[in-house]
Scaffold this active site. Sequence first.
Site, short mmCIF file in Angstrom:
data_model
loop_
_atom_site.label_atom_id
_atom_site.label_comp_id
_atom_site.label_asym_id
_atom_site.label_seq_id
_atom_site.Cartn_x
_atom_site.Cartn_y
_atom_site.Cartn_z
N SER A 268 5.42 5.47 11.35
CA SER A 268 4.51 4.59 10.63
C SER A 268 3.28 5.37 10.16
CB SER A 268 4.09 3.43 11.53
OG SER A 268 3.06 2.70 10.94
N PHE B 142 -0.85 4.57 -0.63
CA PHE B 142 0.33 4.78 0.21
C PHE B 142 1.58 4.42 -0.60
CE2 PHE B 142 -2.97 3.38 3.42
CZ PHE B 142 -3.44 4.66 3.55
N TRP C 20 4.34 7.48 7.33
CA TRP C 20 4.55 6.61 6.16
C TRP C 20 3.23 6.44 5.39
CZ3 TRP C 20 2.31 1.98 4.67
CH2 TRP C 20 2.95 1.27 3.65
N HIS C 21 2.12 6.34 6.15
CA HIS C 21 0.84 6.08 5.48
C HIS C 21 0.38 7.27 4.64
CE1 HIS C 21 0.56 2.56 8.07
NE2 HIS C 21 -0.27 2.10 7.15
N GLY C 22 0.70 8.46 5.04
CA GLY C 22 0.25 9.58 4.22
C GLY C 22 0.58 10.93 4.82
#
Lengths: 327, 476
Positions: free
Chosen positions: B320, B476, B323-325
Amino acid sequence: MRKKTIIQFLLRLAAFCLLLVLSDRLLGFVFSKLYFSQEVGQFHQTTYAVDSARQDILIFGSSRAVRHYDTDSIATATGMSTYNAGRDGQMIPYAAAVEEIALKRNRPKLVILDINAWELADNPSKYEKLTILLPYYDKHPELKTYLSEISPFETYKLYSKVYPFNSSIFILASNALFPASAKKDANGYLPLDAVMTPAFLKEYKGNMEVRYQKIKNKEEKPDQKAIGYYKKFLDATAAAHVPTLVVISPTVIKDPFILDNQEKEKQLVKDIATAYPQVTFLDYSADPRFYDHPEKFSDAFHLNRQGASEFSADLARYLASHFRAIH
Amino acid sequence: MLFNSIEFVIFYILVTALYFALPHAFRWILLLAASCYFYMAFVPIYILILGFTIVIDYFAGIYIEKARDKRKRKWLLSASLVANIGILAVFKYYNFINLNIDLLFQQFNYKNPIPYLSILLPIGLSFHTFQAMSYTIEVYRGNQKAEKHFGIYSLYVMFYPQLVAGPIERPQNILHQMHTHHKFDYNLMVSGLKMMLWGFFKKLVIADRLSIYVNSVFNNPEFHNGTTVVIASLFFAVQIYCDFSGYTDIAIGAARSMGFDLMKNFNRPYFATNIQDFWRRWHISLSTWFRDYLYIPLGGSKTASVARRYMNVFIIFLVSGIWHGANYTYIIWGALHGLYSVVYIIIKPYLRKTPEKRWSAALMRTGNMAITIALVTFAWIFFRANSVGDAFTLIGHFKTFGEMPFLGDGISNFAHSILAVVILFTVEYKMEFLPDKYNWFYSPNIVVRWGSMAFTVLLLLLLGVFNGGQFIYFQF
């Protein structure tokens, strides 16, 4: 049936919009009365600078202008009435806007612009902060150019009569309810009383060094629009034949623009000023009477009362010897 | 196109009006064209990336459904997932991976021969990629029929309200709605508009106001003491919530006014009493995505070994974060949440049960909420900091907690920020604990209903920050 529902919705929406417009007009009227009846504080100062200032010497700039230029001291030394039209948090676009209106009303004998390299650096907040001029747009439509810097739709937003007073509710309420608690300015001058400690200065210098290591390789890109406003300011005094003093007032660190990676901007401030024949440029940012003297500063950016008094006295002496002739 | 722009207001009015004016057969064309225009207002060329994934997943879905052979179905799904993840890898993670290779090579005095890509991250890439992947996975699992209408499938990926920042929809919820003939519904229209109003309020009055203080602290970490860092971190916790949930409210409201029902994405997360509860309330569409498509396939909580279960939980949060960056700040943020969650699972059986006395229970709940907010806020420091170094600089300043805080550019902005936080928590407290009381927007009394809405609009004009600040989650 469906058509009827849509018409019903549109009618109700129209009625709600009407209610909204009426409430906006009513509240806008109340805020306008409250705003323009302020007798102390920065709103009052801005209103005075925009609508009334007719002094011989007008000082423009940011909070460093407001806090550094003791108008009484300058007026006494030069024999000319002086008003400090600087404003906390504002930069060169604001100065250019207020100057444009002031010069239309009256031709001062001398204009002083307090500026520094930060104002020509890339920082969009200098335009966003022009919202404080919104209450004056109705009376001064020439502000449109400046307000369009906030956003291309800014003047359309002014169909709302409440919007010009956006973000001013706390200051309006505080000045209206507790006028005694607001500091009264002396012709726009508002000194600071805090005193910086040597320990704070040491820590600040250390932090600046750390920051410099992070930003030193970033390419400096001066803000071309801000440069345009700086030139516009000086063009206006040139057109009005008003002698002008461009000043970088004292800083707590010697030439802090190096650590801010803004040497290019600093050079631009100087080069542009010296290109105008009516302009005299004074730089106090490497003056040993001020830098490394925390006792003369209130915080990292502003002189305190003592520092401002010394700086103003020095400037007043300079003005008395160089500008008395124009009196 | 940003939701908080005049352009969007005009766009929304035109699209919604045209939507109801057109016959049903043409509506998907309108919505698809509008969605393309909406997306192309950012960087037009990146529409090609969307087009590429749409074509791949559209055909993948059809062929997965047609294929009888399990191995072929698996192969087709894998091809679709590789295409989607490949695009993410190239546009989002390539330069980050290359930078790490660079650093590794430097240790051995080698020069990394792999060049960097000079590309901008396409807006909302992770959102529409995840939504596209959920489609092929669900078709593969047999939970969703493959969409035969190319235009409708394209609209499923591109539907403008949720295209760039979610909610990340599941095909079972939204795809059939794309076929439905939505008649103008007065109640849905009004309820959608009210939701949008509250979304704009959260974004403009709360998130963008707090961002002024937060940015001045997080962009200059060296210059602020512990008290300021704590205040800025708490402000950021509220800012990111209002920024993201404000966006979601506008998205759900815009869709609802046309008759579409998007999934709920937030449920007052700062009223959570533990970290699991927080994740049931925060970015629900993403956490359920990870639950359905990663956690459960990994074995979920039904693994033979307890250690494996903890590992699964930790992996979910780590992914996660990624996923954000493509930045270690996000990875640490994810790892912290993973750690919190594992620790919570371990200590959960030993925690005291809620007392029976009302006041004791309320006190315990408040304490648990405060602990959860503190943990979440601490992790946000990494999320918001410009670098890991900056985050540790800020945390290092905790030792000066108690000193006079920085009040920002004048006390006025700080006071506006406090007011914004108070308004948010008052409204959310009412929603959480008094859901049936003081629903002024829905009061049967027209004076109260219209008065409260007009008051909200006027507050928006008086307190809002209208500098067109971008939504945080767009990146994102």
